[in-house]
Design an enzyme around this catalytic site. Structure first.
Site, short mmCIF file in Angstrom:
data_model
loop_
_atom_site.label_atom_id
_atom_site.label_comp_id
_atom_site.label_asym_id
_atom_site.label_seq_id
_atom_site.Cartn_x
_atom_site.Cartn_y
_atom_site.Cartn_z
N ASN A 155 0.90 -1.31 -0.03
CA ASN A 155 0.08 0.01 0.03
C ASN A 155 0.85 1.26 0.11
O ASN A 155 1.97 1.31 0.59
CB ASN A 155 -1.04 0.12 1.22
CG ASN A 155 -0.45 -0.33 2.57
OD1 ASN A 155 0.60 -1.01 2.66
ND2 ASN A 155 -1.08 0.32 3.65
N VAL A 156 0.55 2.26 -0.85
CA VAL A 156 1.24 3.39 -0.89
C VAL A 156 0.12 4.68 -0.56
O VAL A 156 -0.82 4.72 -1.38
CB VAL A 156 1.60 3.63 -2.27
CG1 VAL A 156 2.56 5.01 -2.39
CG2 VAL A 156 2.63 2.61 -2.60
N GLU A 157 0.34 5.07 0.66
CA GLU A 157 -0.72 6.15 1.13
C GLU A 157 -0.37 7.68 0.53
O GLU A 157 0.98 7.89 0.08
CB GLU A 157 -0.77 6.21 2.42
CG GLU A 157 -1.19 4.94 3.08
CD GLU A 157 -1.61 4.79 4.37
OE1 GLU A 157 -1.10 5.65 5.21
OE2 GLU A 157 -2.12 3.91 4.80
N ASN A 158 -0.87 8.82 0.86
CA ASN A 158 -0.71 10.01 0.52
C ASN A 158 -1.09 10.91 1.31
O ASN A 158 -2.17 10.94 2.06
CB ASN A 158 -1.33 10.23 -1.03
CG ASN A 158 -0.95 11.45 -1.82
OD1 ASN A 158 -1.07 12.60 -1.29
ND2 ASN A 158 0.47 11.05 -2.63
N ALA A 159 -0.58 12.30 1.34
CA ALA A 159 -0.88 13.30 2.30
C ALA A 159 -2.36 13.74 1.79
O ALA A 159 -3.23 14.12 2.81
CB ALA A 159 0.10 14.44 2.32
N TYR A 217 -5.24 12.02 1.56
CA TYR A 217 -5.59 10.83 1.85
C TYR A 217 -6.25 9.94 0.85
O TYR A 217 -6.03 8.72 0.58
CB TYR A 217 -6.30 10.68 3.20
CG TYR A 217 -5.84 11.26 4.47
CD1 TYR A 217 -4.54 11.49 4.46
CD2 TYR A 217 -6.56 11.36 5.55
CE1 TYR A 217 -3.84 11.95 5.78
CE2 TYR A 217 -6.18 11.88 6.81
CZ TYR A 217 -4.66 12.20 6.83
OH TYR A 217 -4.31 12.67 7.78
N GLU A 267 -2.93 -4.57 -3.14
CA GLU A 267 -3.58 -5.47 -4.32
C GLU A 267 -3.49 -5.03 -5.50
O GLU A 267 -3.08 -5.31 -6.58
CB GLU A 267 -4.97 -6.00 -3.91
CG GLU A 267 -4.89 -6.85 -2.73
CD GLU A 267 -5.25 -6.02 -1.29
OE1 GLU A 267 -4.61 -5.03 -1.28
OE2 GLU A 267 -6.05 -6.37 -0.40
N CYS A 324 -10.51 -3.51 -3.81
CA CYS A 324 -9.66 -4.37 -4.56
C CYS A 324 -10.40 -5.64 -4.93
O CYS A 324 -9.90 -6.41 -5.84
CB CYS A 324 -8.79 -4.73 -3.41
SG CYS A 324 -7.35 -3.41 -3.41
N1 THU Z 1 -5.12 -1.55 2.57
C1 THU Z 1 -4.73 -2.48 1.62
O1 THU Z 1 -3.63 -2.26 1.11
N2 THU Z 1 -5.43 -3.66 1.30
C2 THU Z 1 -6.59 -4.08 1.64
O2 THU Z 1 -7.25 -5.03 1.33
C3 THU Z 1 -7.09 -3.25 2.91
C4 THU Z 1 -6.49 -1.90 3.07
C5 THU Z 1 -4.55 -0.53 2.97
C6 THU Z 1 -5.26 0.85 2.53
C7 THU Z 1 -4.64 1.61 3.56
O3 THU Z 1 -3.28 2.09 3.04
C8 THU Z 1 -4.26 0.85 4.85
O4 THU Z 1 -4.29 -0.36 4.40
C9 THU Z 1 -5.41 1.24 5.87
O5 THU Z 1 -6.51 1.14 5.26
#
Ligand code: THU
Length: 165
Positions: free
Chosen positions: A65-69, A71, A78, A113
């Site tokens: 997972n790659v988050e961002n400021a 959100y 996945e 996903c």
């Molecule tokens: N997240 C995933 O990468 N896959 C999932 O199936 C569930 C949630 C991530 C998204 C976000 O970066 C973090 O988990 C919290 O929701």
């Protein structure tokens, strides 16, 4: 025996391409998803997720997972794995393993996903894992029953909207 290609290693493993994966294959795929998890960029949720996606020709694509400021721009593990595979010319998938840090629960993929997986067919395997390597095996269609997919777009409609609409 078949050659299984991972990003930097080649290992020999039994091919079960017609059915489910061997125990060794599942174990390896889960390990790959756990390794991918270590790359997670999740400063906001602090919730690490990794995914490892297996193609019929035994290529593995990983994602985290790659988050961002900002959100809502964050991307799940996945989806990143699937997008990487598609970008490299793969559109058929045998299985995906998902890993998180949840101790007592199998990581459950989000609805987005599930739909993203379903784009590439309803009948392939999803391994929801725990950090100890235990897992729950489900199919995409079990995770997303009565789904909407690409085929639905070309089903009979009551009328056709002209191109210039
Ligand atoms: N997240 C995933 O990468 N896959 C999932 O199936 C569930 C949630 C991530 C998204 C976000 O970066 C973090 O988990 C919290 O929701």
């Amino acid at each position: 025996m078949d050659q299984v290609k991972f990003s930097r290693e080649v290992m020999n493993i039994k091919d079960h391409s017609s059915g489910h994966l061997s125990q060794d294959m599942v174990k390896k795929l889960i390990q790959q998803s756990q390794e991918a998890k270590t790359q997670a960029y999740c400063p906001y949720s602090k919730f690490r997720v990794g995914a490892a996606l297996l193609t019929p020709d035994n290529c593995v694509f990983t994602g985290c997972n790659v988050e961002n400021a900002c959100y809502n721009l964050g991307v799940c593990a996945e989806r990143n794995a699937i997008s990487r595979a598609v970008s490299e010319g793969h559109r058929s998938f045998k299985a995906i393993a998902i890993a998180s840090d949840l101790d007592d629960q199998f990581i459950s993929p989000c609805g987005g996903c599930r739909q993203f997986m379903r784009e590439f067919g309803p009948n392939w395997d999803v391994y929801l894992s725990k950090p100890d390597g235990s897992y729950l095996q489900m199919t995409v269609s079990e995770l997303l029953p009565a789904s909407f997919g690409p085929e639905d777009l070309s089903m009979k409609k009551v009328f056709d909207i002209p191109n210039e609409y």
